[in-house]
Write an enzyme that holds these catalytic residues in place. Structure first.
Site, PDB file in Angstrom:
ATOM      1  N   ASN A  20     -23.956  19.309   6.762  1.00 39.99           N
ATOM      2  CA  ASN A  20     -22.770  20.175   6.741  1.00 39.99           C
ATOM      3  C   ASN A  20     -21.588  19.575   5.985  1.00 39.99           C
ATOM      4  O   ASN A  20     -20.582  20.245   5.783  1.00 39.99           O
ATOM      5  CB  ASN A  20     -22.327  20.485   8.173  1.00 39.99           C
ATOM      6  CG  ASN A  20     -23.328  21.388   8.874  1.00 39.99           C
ATOM      7  OD1 ASN A  20     -24.026  22.169   8.223  1.00 39.99           O
ATOM      8  ND2 ASN A  20     -23.417  21.273  10.184  1.00 39.99           N
ATOM      9  N   LYS A  22     -19.303  17.891   2.904  1.00 33.72           N
ATOM     10  CA  LYS A  22     -19.109  18.161   1.480  1.00 33.72           C
ATOM     11  C   LYS A  22     -19.754  17.067   0.642  1.00 33.72           C
ATOM     12  O   LYS A  22     -19.707  15.887   1.002  1.00 33.72           O
ATOM     13  CB  LYS A  22     -17.611  18.205   1.169  1.00 33.72           C
ATOM     14  CG  LYS A  22     -17.287  18.298  -0.318  1.00 33.72           C
ATOM     15  CD  LYS A  22     -15.796  18.461  -0.529  1.00 33.72           C
ATOM     16  CE  LYS A  22     -15.390  18.205  -1.975  1.00 33.72           C
ATOM     17  NZ  LYS A  22     -15.916  19.209  -2.901  1.00 33.72           N
ATOM     18  N   LYS A  24     -22.882  17.744  -1.402  1.00 32.24           N
ATOM     19  CA  LYS A  24     -24.278  17.995  -1.780  1.00 32.24           C
ATOM     20  C   LYS A  24     -24.394  18.387  -3.258  1.00 32.24           C
ATOM     21  O   LYS A  24     -25.135  17.775  -4.019  1.00 32.24           O
ATOM     22  CB  LYS A  24     -24.876  19.083  -0.883  1.00 32.24           C
ATOM     23  CG  LYS A  24     -24.865  18.688   0.597  1.00 32.24           C
ATOM     24  CD  LYS A  24     -25.303  19.810   1.510  1.00 32.24           C
ATOM     25  CE  LYS A  24     -24.322  20.953   1.616  1.00 32.24           C
ATOM     26  NZ  LYS A  24     -23.057  20.584   2.271  1.00 32.24           N
ATOM     27  N   THR A  25     -23.653  19.400  -3.625  1.00 29.62           N
ATOM     28  CA  THR A  25     -23.721  19.851  -5.023  1.00 29.62           C
ATOM     29  C   THR A  25     -23.140  18.794  -5.951  1.00 29.62           C
ATOM     30  O   THR A  25     -23.700  18.514  -7.021  1.00 29.62           O
ATOM     31  CB  THR A  25     -22.971  21.190  -5.184  1.00 29.62           C
ATOM     32  OG1 THR A  25     -23.642  22.176  -4.405  1.00 29.62           O
ATOM     33  CG2 THR A  25     -22.939  21.639  -6.640  1.00 29.62           C
ATOM     34  N   THR A  26     -22.047  18.177  -5.540  1.00 32.96           N
ATOM     35  CA  THR A  26     -21.433  17.171  -6.427  1.00 32.96           C
ATOM     36  C   THR A  26     -22.329  15.940  -6.572  1.00 32.96           C
ATOM     37  O   THR A  26     -22.369  15.341  -7.645  1.00 32.96           O
ATOM     38  CB  THR A  26     -20.013  16.793  -5.969  1.00 32.96           C
ATOM     39  OG1 THR A  26     -19.999  16.594  -4.570  1.00 32.96           O
ATOM     40  CG2 THR A  26     -19.021  17.870  -6.326  1.00 32.96           C
ATOM     41  N   ARG A  34     -25.867  11.317 -14.918  1.00 30.32           N
ATOM     42  CA  ARG A  34     -26.617  10.082 -15.157  1.00 30.32           C
ATOM     43  C   ARG A  34     -27.851  10.353 -16.023  1.00 30.32           C
ATOM     44  O   ARG A  34     -28.133   9.615 -16.973  1.00 30.32           O
ATOM     45  CB  ARG A  34     -27.032   9.501 -13.798  1.00 30.32           C
ATOM     46  CG  ARG A  34     -27.834   8.237 -13.896  1.00 30.32           C
ATOM     47  CD  ARG A  34     -28.029   7.631 -12.523  1.00 30.32           C
ATOM     48  NE  ARG A  34     -26.815   7.014 -12.015  1.00 30.32           N
ATOM     49  CZ  ARG A  34     -26.610   6.670 -10.759  1.00 30.32           C
ATOM     50  NH1 ARG A  34     -27.532   6.911  -9.843  1.00 30.32           N
ATOM     51  NH2 ARG A  34     -25.493   6.093 -10.396  1.00 30.32           N
ATOM     52  N   PHE A  75     -25.870  38.695  -5.407  1.00 27.28           N
ATOM     53  CA  PHE A  75     -25.798  37.884  -4.193  1.00 27.28           C
ATOM     54  C   PHE A  75     -24.357  37.516  -3.852  1.00 27.28           C
ATOM     55  O   PHE A  75     -23.681  36.827  -4.589  1.00 27.28           O
ATOM     56  CB  PHE A  75     -26.620  36.611  -4.353  1.00 27.28           C
ATOM     57  CG  PHE A  75     -26.775  35.840  -3.066  1.00 27.28           C
ATOM     58  CD1 PHE A  75     -27.864  36.068  -2.246  1.00 27.28           C
ATOM     59  CD2 PHE A  75     -25.825  34.922  -2.677  1.00 27.28           C
ATOM     60  CE1 PHE A  75     -28.006  35.383  -1.048  1.00 27.28           C
ATOM     61  CE2 PHE A  75     -25.961  34.233  -1.480  1.00 27.28           C
ATOM     62  CZ  PHE A  75     -27.054  34.461  -0.673  1.00 27.28           C
ATOM     63  N   TRP A  77     -21.926  36.655  -0.065  1.00 25.09           N
ATOM     64  CA  TRP A  77     -22.082  36.438   1.368  1.00 25.09           C
ATOM     65  C   TRP A  77     -21.957  37.729   2.159  1.00 25.09           C
ATOM     66  O   TRP A  77     -22.585  37.890   3.176  1.00 25.09           O
ATOM     67  CB  TRP A  77     -21.049  35.430   1.879  1.00 25.09           C
ATOM     68  CG  TRP A  77     -21.330  34.071   1.374  1.00 25.09           C
ATOM     69  CD1 TRP A  77     -20.569  33.343   0.501  1.00 25.09           C
ATOM     70  CD2 TRP A  77     -22.470  33.259   1.661  1.00 25.09           C
ATOM     71  NE1 TRP A  77     -21.177  32.145   0.242  1.00 25.09           N
ATOM     72  CE2 TRP A  77     -22.330  32.064   0.935  1.00 25.09           C
ATOM     73  CE3 TRP A  77     -23.595  33.435   2.467  1.00 25.09           C
ATOM     74  CZ2 TRP A  77     -23.284  31.049   0.996  1.00 25.09           C
ATOM     75  CZ3 TRP A  77     -24.535  32.433   2.524  1.00 25.09           C
ATOM     76  CH2 TRP A  77     -24.371  31.253   1.795  1.00 25.09           C
ATOM     77  N   GLU A 112     -28.207  24.957  -3.867  1.00 27.46           N
ATOM     78  CA  GLU A 112     -28.089  25.968  -2.801  1.00 27.46           C
ATOM     79  C   GLU A 112     -29.393  26.725  -2.564  1.00 27.46           C
ATOM     80  O   GLU A 112     -29.373  27.835  -2.013  1.00 27.46           O
ATOM     81  CB  GLU A 112     -26.950  26.984  -3.072  1.00 27.46           C
ATOM     82  CG  GLU A 112     -25.667  26.436  -3.666  1.00 27.46           C
ATOM     83  CD  GLU A 112     -24.902  25.498  -2.747  1.00 27.46           C
ATOM     84  OE1 GLU A 112     -25.352  25.275  -1.615  1.00 27.46           O
ATOM     85  OE2 GLU A 112     -23.867  24.987  -3.181  1.00 27.46           O
TER      86      GLU A 112
HETATM   87  P1  ATP Z   1     -19.561  20.395  -3.063  1.00 30.30           P
HETATM   88  O1  ATP Z   1     -19.965  21.545  -3.980  1.00 30.30           O
HETATM   89  O2  ATP Z   1     -18.077  20.250  -3.016  1.00 30.30           O
HETATM   90  O3  ATP Z   1     -20.331  19.146  -3.316  1.00 30.30           O
HETATM   91  P2  ATP Z   1     -21.360  21.051  -0.929  1.00 30.30           P
HETATM   92  O4  ATP Z   1     -22.329  21.452  -1.976  1.00 30.30           O
HETATM   93  O5  ATP Z   1     -21.700  19.854  -0.103  1.00 30.30           O
HETATM   94  O6  ATP Z   1     -19.929  20.867  -1.582  1.00 30.30           O
HETATM   95  P3  ATP Z   1     -21.576  23.722   0.225  1.00 30.30           P
HETATM   96  O7  ATP Z   1     -22.180  23.929   1.564  1.00 30.30           O
HETATM   97  O8  ATP Z   1     -22.356  24.108  -0.975  1.00 30.30           O
HETATM   98  O9  ATP Z   1     -21.086  22.204   0.122  1.00 30.30           O
HETATM   99  O10 ATP Z   1     -20.184  24.458   0.222  1.00 30.30           O
HETATM  100  C1  ATP Z   1     -19.401  24.464  -0.915  1.00 30.30           C
HETATM  101  C2  ATP Z   1     -17.955  24.662  -0.583  1.00 30.30           C
HETATM  102  O11 ATP Z   1     -17.690  24.506   0.809  1.00 30.30           O
HETATM  103  C3  ATP Z   1     -17.047  23.636  -1.287  1.00 30.30           C
HETATM  104  O12 ATP Z   1     -15.889  24.321  -1.684  1.00 30.30           O
HETATM  105  C4  ATP Z   1     -16.752  22.634  -0.222  1.00 30.30           C
HETATM  106  O13 ATP Z   1     -15.481  21.984  -0.357  1.00 30.30           O
HETATM  107  C5  ATP Z   1     -16.758  23.452   1.025  1.00 30.30           C
HETATM  108  N1  ATP Z   1     -17.179  22.623   2.152  1.00 30.30           N
HETATM  109  C6  ATP Z   1     -18.160  21.697   2.146  1.00 30.30           C
HETATM  110  N2  ATP Z   1     -18.249  21.069   3.328  1.00 30.30           N
HETATM  111  C7  ATP Z   1     -17.315  21.638   4.128  1.00 30.30           C
HETATM  112  C8  ATP Z   1     -16.878  21.402   5.475  1.00 30.30           C
HETATM  113  N3  ATP Z   1     -17.449  20.491   6.250  1.00 30.30           N
HETATM  114  N4  ATP Z   1     -15.856  22.175   5.945  1.00 30.30           N
HETATM  115  C9  ATP Z   1     -15.292  23.106   5.166  1.00 30.30           C
HETATM  116  N5  ATP Z   1     -15.636  23.367   3.891  1.00 30.30           N
HETATM  117  C10 ATP Z   1     -16.641  22.629   3.367  1.00 30.30           C
HETATM  118 MG    MG Z   2     -23.136  23.117  -2.603  1.00 32.69          MG
END
Ligand code: ATP
Ligand code: MG
Length: 180
Positions: A20, A22, A24-26, A34, A75, A77, A112
């Site tokens: 949960n 933040k 994952k994508t970054t 890389r 798509f 939400w 995702e």
């Molecule tokens: P990022 O793309 O920033 O690496 P992520 O891929 O880990 O995030 P996702 O579940 O894909 O996270 O959600 C993407 C969005 O949700 C981003 O804008 C991120 O800042 C936000 N987000 C991620 N984790 C949380 C959290 N724990 N609480 C609230 N918002 C979150």
């Molecule tokens: Mg993501």
């Protein structure tokens, strides 16, 4: 120590960034950065269509050697047209599957993907089968919350992002360049 990546045998990994928190994508995009630096061809398929163009999507369009696909329209939400969402997800998965099986991209990110799996839009056993059967030199990175157990079982590397704090909880909105 040799710095020549060509000296090393290619050995693809199945990598999952879930949880949960933040990042994952970054994290996946950091790996893309890389790999491109090693002149590897990279493909990214994003399974969510955002409202806005993300920073990574804008930048991707300028990078040679990077194939960047975003799931077709349909798509969102809050969409109530599930059949349209399902079709968009199936089409994106078909493109991802073709990229994996072709073996032309040693690094492939399925960003995702877990969401379309958990919505039942794309078959989990089919995805796991295709990932397990991928060419040996291909690494695939899957991101998204709540990764299915069978995907975790098939993976070589699993990192679970754990949220300890997020500015969203303080009422701070998503930041351009940081969140999208
Ligand atoms: P990022 O793309 O920033 O690496 P992520 O891929 O880990 O995030 P996702 O579940 O894909 O996270 O959600 C993407 C969005 O949700 C981003 O804008 C991120 O800042 C936000 N987000 C991620 N984790 C949380 C959290 N724990 N609480 C609230 N918002 C979150
Ligand atoms: Mg993501």
């Amino acid at each position: 120590m040799s710095d020549d990546a060509q000296d090393r045998p290619a050995s693809g990994l199945l990598i999952v960034y879930t949880g949960n928190g933040k990042g994952k994508t970054t994290a996946a995009l950091g790996l893309v950065f890389r790999a491109l630096g090693r002149d590897l061809r990279v493909a990214v398929v994003q399974f969510i269509k955002g409202k806005w163009k993300t920073g990574e999507r804008r930048f991707a369009e300028t990078i040679p050697g990077l194939t960047f696909l975003v799931m077709g329209r349909g798509f969102t939400w809050d969409s109530d047209d599930l059949s349209r969402d399902r079709a968009a997800a199936a089409a994106a998965w078909a493109e991802a599957r073709a990229l994996i099986e072709a073996g032309q991209h040693p690094v492939i990110v399925l960003d995702e993907l877990t969401y379309v799996l958990n919505y039942g839009f794309v078959s989990i056993p089919e995805v796991v089968d295709v990932l397990r059967a991928r060419p040996a030199h291909v690494s695939v990175v899957v991101t998204g919350r709540n990764a299915p157990e069978s995907l975790l079982a098939a993976a070589d590397l699993v990192t679970e992002m754990q949220s300890r704090k997020h500015p969203f909880e303080q009422g701070r909105k998503a930041q351009i360049g940081i969140d999208f």
